[in-house]
Motif scaffolding. Structure first.
Motif, PDB file in Angstrom:
ATOM      1  N   VAL A 232       0.845  -1.203   0.000  1.00 16.82           N
ATOM      2  CA  VAL A 232       0.000   0.000   0.000  1.00 16.82           C
ATOM      3  C   VAL A 232       0.883   1.257   0.000  1.00 16.82           C
ATOM      4  CG1 VAL A 232      -1.847   1.216   1.189  1.00 16.82           C
ATOM      5  CG2 VAL A 232      -1.821  -1.258   1.191  1.00 16.82           C
ATOM      6  N   LYS A 233       2.032   1.178   0.722  1.00 13.80           N
ATOM      7  CA  LYS A 233       2.954   2.322   0.749  1.00 13.80           C
ATOM      8  C   LYS A 233       3.492   2.615  -0.658  1.00 13.80           C
ATOM      9  CE  LYS A 233       7.281   3.788   2.947  1.00 13.80           C
ATOM     10  NZ  LYS A 233       8.391   3.350   3.797  1.00 13.80           N
ATOM     11  N   GLN A 234       3.924   1.549  -1.341  1.00  7.84           N
ATOM     12  CA  GLN A 234       4.466   1.739  -2.689  1.00  7.84           C
ATOM     13  C   GLN A 234       3.379   2.175  -3.678  1.00  7.84           C
ATOM     14  OE1 GLN A 234       6.644  -1.786  -3.818  1.00  7.84           O
ATOM     15  NE2 GLN A 234       8.031  -1.592  -2.088  1.00  7.84           N
ATOM     16  N   ALA A 235       2.147   1.746  -3.399  1.00  7.11           N
ATOM     17  CA  ALA A 235       1.045   2.114  -4.305  1.00  7.11           C
ATOM     18  C   ALA A 235       0.636   3.569  -4.114  1.00  7.11           C
ATOM     19  CB  ALA A 235      -0.163   1.208  -4.057  1.00  7.11           C
ATOM     20  N   SER A 236       1.006   4.153  -2.969  1.00  5.03           N
ATOM     21  CA  SER A 236       0.453   5.466  -2.627  1.00  5.03           C
ATOM     22  C   SER A 236       0.884   6.584  -3.574  1.00  5.03           C
ATOM     23  CB  SER A 236       0.821   5.826  -1.192  1.00  5.03           C
ATOM     24  OG  SER A 236       0.171   4.935  -0.320  1.00  5.03           O
ATOM     25  N   THR A 237       2.204   6.727  -3.812  1.00  6.80           N
ATOM     26  CA  THR A 237       2.616   7.850  -4.669  1.00  6.80           C
ATOM     27  C   THR A 237       2.102   7.647  -6.100  1.00  6.80           C
ATOM     28  OG1 THR A 237       4.748   6.745  -4.797  1.00  6.80           O
ATOM     29  CG2 THR A 237       4.642   8.698  -3.441  1.00  6.80           C
ATOM     30  N   LYS A 238       2.178   6.386  -6.571  1.00  4.08           N
ATOM     31  CA  LYS A 238       1.664   6.139  -7.923  1.00  4.08           C
ATOM     32  C   LYS A 238       0.143   6.285  -7.941  1.00  4.08           C
ATOM     33  CE  LYS A 238       5.621   3.549  -9.361  1.00  4.08           C
ATOM     34  NZ  LYS A 238       6.242   2.237  -9.451  1.00  4.08           N
TER      35      LYS A 238
ATOM     36  N   LEU B 219      11.107  16.033 -12.333  1.00  2.32           N
ATOM     37  CA  LEU B 219      11.551  17.428 -12.181  1.00  2.32           C
ATOM     38  C   LEU B 219      11.118  17.993 -10.824  1.00  2.32           C
ATOM     39  CD1 LEU B 219      12.733  20.065 -13.272  1.00  2.32           C
ATOM     40  CD2 LEU B 219      10.576  20.479 -14.451  1.00  2.32           C
ATOM     41  N   CYS B 220       9.840  17.774 -10.475  1.00  2.00           N
ATOM     42  CA  CYS B 220       9.326  18.288  -9.187  1.00  2.00           C
ATOM     43  C   CYS B 220      10.086  17.651  -8.019  1.00  2.00           C
ATOM     44  CB  CYS B 220       7.832  17.996  -9.041  1.00  2.00           C
ATOM     45  SG  CYS B 220       6.813  18.797 -10.260  1.00  2.00           S
TER      46      CYS B 220
ATOM     47  N   LEU C 127       5.275  23.708  -2.073  1.00  2.23           N
ATOM     48  CA  LEU C 127       4.582  24.671  -2.938  1.00  2.23           C
ATOM     49  C   LEU C 127       5.287  24.818  -4.286  1.00  2.23           C
ATOM     50  CD1 LEU C 127       3.538  27.418  -0.356  1.00  2.23           C
ATOM     51  CD2 LEU C 127       2.076  25.737  -1.499  1.00  2.23           C
ATOM     52  N   LEU C 128       6.618  24.758  -4.254  1.00  2.00           N
ATOM     53  CA  LEU C 128       7.365  24.839  -5.524  1.00  2.00           C
ATOM     54  C   LEU C 128       7.066  23.634  -6.414  1.00  2.00           C
ATOM     55  CD1 LEU C 128      10.947  26.242  -4.840  1.00  2.00           C
ATOM     56  CD2 LEU C 128       9.402  26.895  -6.670  1.00  2.00           C
TER      57      LEU C 128
ATOM     58  N   GLY D  48       2.718  17.246  -8.393  1.00  4.62           N
ATOM     59  CA  GLY D  48       3.657  17.953  -7.519  1.00  4.62           C
ATOM     60  C   GLY D  48       3.673  17.344  -6.124  1.00  4.62           C
ATOM     61  N   ILE D  49       2.490  17.066  -5.583  1.00  6.06           N
ATOM     62  CA  ILE D  49       2.410  16.456  -4.240  1.00  6.06           C
ATOM     63  C   ILE D  49       3.051  15.064  -4.260  1.00  6.06           C
ATOM     64  CG2 ILE D  49       0.813  15.607  -2.461  1.00  6.06           C
ATOM     65  CD1 ILE D  49      -1.178  17.802  -3.439  1.00  6.06           C
ATOM     66  N   ALA D  50       2.736  14.292  -5.306  1.00  2.00           N
ATOM     67  CA  ALA D  50       3.297  12.939  -5.413  1.00  2.00           C
ATOM     68  C   ALA D  50       4.821  12.991  -5.494  1.00  2.00           C
ATOM     69  CB  ALA D  50       2.729  12.231  -6.642  1.00  2.00           C
TER      70      ALA D  50
END
Lengths: 347, 69
Positions: free
Chosen positions: A53-59, A85-86, A118-119, A254-256
């Protein structure tokens, strides 16, 4: 009486057949997972499930953004490179002040963690705006414009990482403890450690679900995805709807990226490569149709988790990476074939 | 006598001719949506293709198990 009974039986058989076909992919993937558990019972351990679930979260967060674009009958090939880039910008701003080879030696005090976040969001939104403008205003095909921005993001990312004072393109690493705790830390409940990234993912999924189901933007998005001309005739601003969906997707990338930098703890020029394939696959497995106008956020969340579970199980079963590519490719093709079947059956 | 309806057919024709150009441009440039519209394959054939793909998936998994040594 007899003919009525036969009719009922036939209807039951048809509805069971439709259920099997509509959920065929879920059934196949769950069968695969069940087989893995039978072969290797330790696969179903709690720490493995939390890892999946952790690995699935950002994707999954990427998939939440990408799903909106697919509902609009579009896509986004720039996801991975924009994330790279982010993540590079985030990583360069959260390097530990004690690390000699840091990107910005002039930063001697840890920055407020909101600044890199934010950047990262701003960069994601900027790329979302370019993609959205290309699709909504210039009427370019999403494949083309996002392919272009993907290459642009990769080029900028490589130049940025190469601009380190050391003059090398080494990966950005050694982050502050505060950042690692925020982006990749755990919440400890009793004896169970729940990764914060999972909670961020679920929170974002709830927000996106509300946007999709409770707001005018969500309704307009489905209207435009289902039938663009009918939506325009009904008074929906097609351009504005497409732009908003791309901007939201950019913000999610950006958040991911911020969270992924914390998870992998080392950001190089190849960070994010092929992430778009996983994000798009998660959407398709989750029932978001490439024909447009169809999809749900819970489906995307389940799709992201099932896809990661399959990837994890293949590593668990010592499947050669080349076979893994073949298997993942077949899963995507089957998902699309089933999607086409549903479309044709409805027609 | 209400003669507001008299202009309607002409208006409709005008509207249609004005809409023709954007539609053409859209066909050439946008190509957005309708990804599956041109697919005309019998359901039974598609079912067979899906079965073959599922078979290939299972075969790839069976061949792949333990291959990373």
């Amino acid at each position: 009486m007899g003919s009525n009974m036969e009719k009922v039986k036939q209807e039951n058989r048809q509805s069971a057949g439709m259920f099997l076909l509509n959920n065929a992919l879920y059934i196949i993937l769950l069968l695969i997972l069940a087989t893995v558990v039978i072969i290797r019972p330790d696969f179903a351990r709690l720490d493995n499930i939390i890892n999946i679930v952790k690995q699935a979260s950002t994707k999954g967060i990427l998939a939440l953004g990408c799903a909106g674009l697919i509902v609009l009958a579009g896509t986004d090939l720039s996801i991975g490179r924009v994330l790279g880039l982010c993540a590079a910008v985030t990583a360069s701003l959260v390097q530990s002040a004690t690390y000699v080879q840091r990107m910005y030696p002039q930063i001697t005090e840890p920055l407020n963690l909101m600044i890199p976040l934010l950047l990262a969001i701003t960069i994601g939104v900027a790329f979302g705006a370019i993609n959205g403008f290309g699709v909504a205003k210039l009427h370019l095909h999403a494949f083309i414009i996002t392919l272009g921005t993907s290459l642009i993001a990769w080029g900028i990312n490589s130049l940025y990482i190469e601009s380190q004072p050391s003059g090398t393109a080494q990966a950005l690493s050694t982050f502050t403890k505060d950042f690692l705790n925020t982006a990749a830390g755990n919440w400890i409940i009793g004896t169970v450690r729940i990764p914060k990234v999972v909670l961020y993912f679920l929170a974002l999924a709830v927000i996106m679900h509300i946007i999709w189901t409770r707001t005018r933007l969500g309704k307009n998005m489905f209207a435009v995805g289902g039938n663009e001309e009918a939506a325009a005739v009904s008074g929906v601003s097609v351009t504005r709807t497409i732009m908003y969906v791309y901007l939201i997707a950019g913000a999610l990338y950006g958040i991911a990226a911020y969270l992924e930098a914390g998870r992998i703890q080392s950001v190089g020029t190849n960070t994010g490569i092929n992430y778009e394939l996983d994000a798009i696959s998660a959407c398709v497995i989750g029932g978001v149709s490439f024909s447009g106008g169809v999809g749900t956020i819970p489906g995307v969340v389940i799709g992201a988790i099932i896809l990661q579970a399959i990837n994890y199980s293949l590593v668990f079963l010592s499947v050669n990476p080349y076979y893994q590519y073949i298997i993942r490719g077949l899963i995507i093709i089957i998902a699309v074939a089933i999607d086409v079947r549903k479309y044709l059956a409805k027609k | 006598m209400d003669n507001r309806n008299d202009k309607k057919p002409e208006d409709k024709r005008d509207g249609a001719s004005q809409d023709d150009k954007p539609l053409l441009r859209k066909d050439l440039l946008a190509a957005r949506g309708g990804l599956y519209e041109k697919i005309k394959i019998p359901l039974k054939t598609l079912d067979k293709i899906i079965y073959v793909l599922v078979g290939l998936l299972i075969l790839a998994i069976i061949l792949g198990i333990g291959s990373n040594r």
